[in-house]
Design a protein around this motif. Structure first.
Motif, mmCIF file in Angstrom:
data_model
loop_
_atom_site.group_PDB
_atom_site.id
_atom_site.type_symbol
_atom_site.label_atom_id
_atom_site.label_comp_id
_atom_site.label_asym_id
_atom_site.label_seq_id
_atom_site.Cartn_x
_atom_site.Cartn_y
_atom_site.Cartn_z
ATOM 1 N N THR A 1 34.946 44.423 42.580
ATOM 2 C CA THR A 1 34.817 44.950 43.674
ATOM 3 C C THR A 1 33.693 44.324 44.735
ATOM 4 N N MET A 2 33.379 43.643 43.773
ATOM 5 C CA MET A 2 31.692 42.522 44.595
ATOM 6 C C MET A 2 32.668 41.243 45.590
ATOM 7 N N LYS A 3 31.607 40.755 45.947
ATOM 8 C CA LYS A 3 31.949 39.827 46.934
ATOM 9 C C LYS A 3 32.117 38.343 46.186
ATOM 10 N N PRO A 4 33.001 36.835 46.442
ATOM 11 C CA PRO A 4 32.893 36.317 45.443
ATOM 12 C C PRO A 4 31.170 35.791 45.793
ATOM 13 N N GLU A 5 30.357 36.081 46.543
ATOM 14 C CA GLU A 5 28.724 35.658 46.556
ATOM 15 C C GLU A 5 28.704 36.193 45.543
ATOM 16 N N GLU A 6 28.409 37.628 45.568
ATOM 17 C CA GLU A 6 27.681 38.182 44.803
ATOM 18 C C GLU A 6 28.187 37.985 43.332
ATOM 19 N N VAL A 7 29.295 37.938 42.770
ATOM 20 C CA VAL A 7 29.200 37.587 41.910
ATOM 21 C C VAL A 7 29.157 36.326 41.317
ATOM 22 N N ALA A 8 29.468 35.087 41.994
ATOM 23 C CA ALA A 8 28.249 33.914 41.962
ATOM 24 C C ALA A 8 26.980 34.467 41.535
ATOM 25 N N LEU A 9 26.545 34.271 42.345
ATOM 26 C CA LEU A 9 24.912 35.435 42.355
ATOM 27 C C LEU A 9 24.965 35.297 41.157
ATOM 28 N N VAL A 10 25.709 36.390 40.099
ATOM 29 C CA VAL A 10 24.969 37.346 38.957
ATOM 30 C C VAL A 10 25.699 36.760 37.827
ATOM 31 N N LEU A 11 26.461 35.761 37.887
ATOM 32 C CA LEU A 11 26.603 34.644 36.736
ATOM 33 C C LEU A 11 25.661 33.751 36.700
ATOM 34 N N ALA A 12 25.239 33.159 37.539
ATOM 35 C CA ALA A 12 24.100 32.160 37.781
ATOM 36 C C ALA A 12 22.795 32.939 37.191
#
Length: 98
Positions: free
Chosen positions: A37-48
């Protein structure tokens, strides 16, 4: 120096949507299904963030993009199979597999 400044600016820009959504996000409670349910940029930030967290626990200060991408791919596969699993759990498993 310009590259570092640009990267920092991009990171701050990526943080803005998360701040609007929630003041804090407990990564330990984040499930694989939540990522969908997250935006791609949010997923990238969480993964980082998780990559840095795990690197800190291992006293590893290197940013290895090949490892990062391999771990993200392994986590995506594990999350697809078990959406109720914690994202941090699958990333820890991916990290230990490399």
């Amino acid at each position: 120096m310009k590259t570092i400044f640009t990267a920092a600016l991009l990171a701050v820009t990526a943080l803005a949507p998360l701040k609007a959504a929630a003041e804090t996000l407990d990564i330990a409670t984040l499930k694989c299904s939540d990522v969908a349910t997250m935006k791609p940029e949010e997923v990238a930030l969480v993964l980082a963030w998780i990559d840095g967290y795990l690197g800190g626990q291992a006293d590893d200060t290197r940013l290895d993009l090949d490892r990062f991408n391999a771990n993200a791919d392994a986590a995506a596969e594990a999350c697809a199979a078990e959406p109720a699993t914690g994202l941090l759990t699958v990333l820890k498993q991916a990290e230990s597999g490399n």
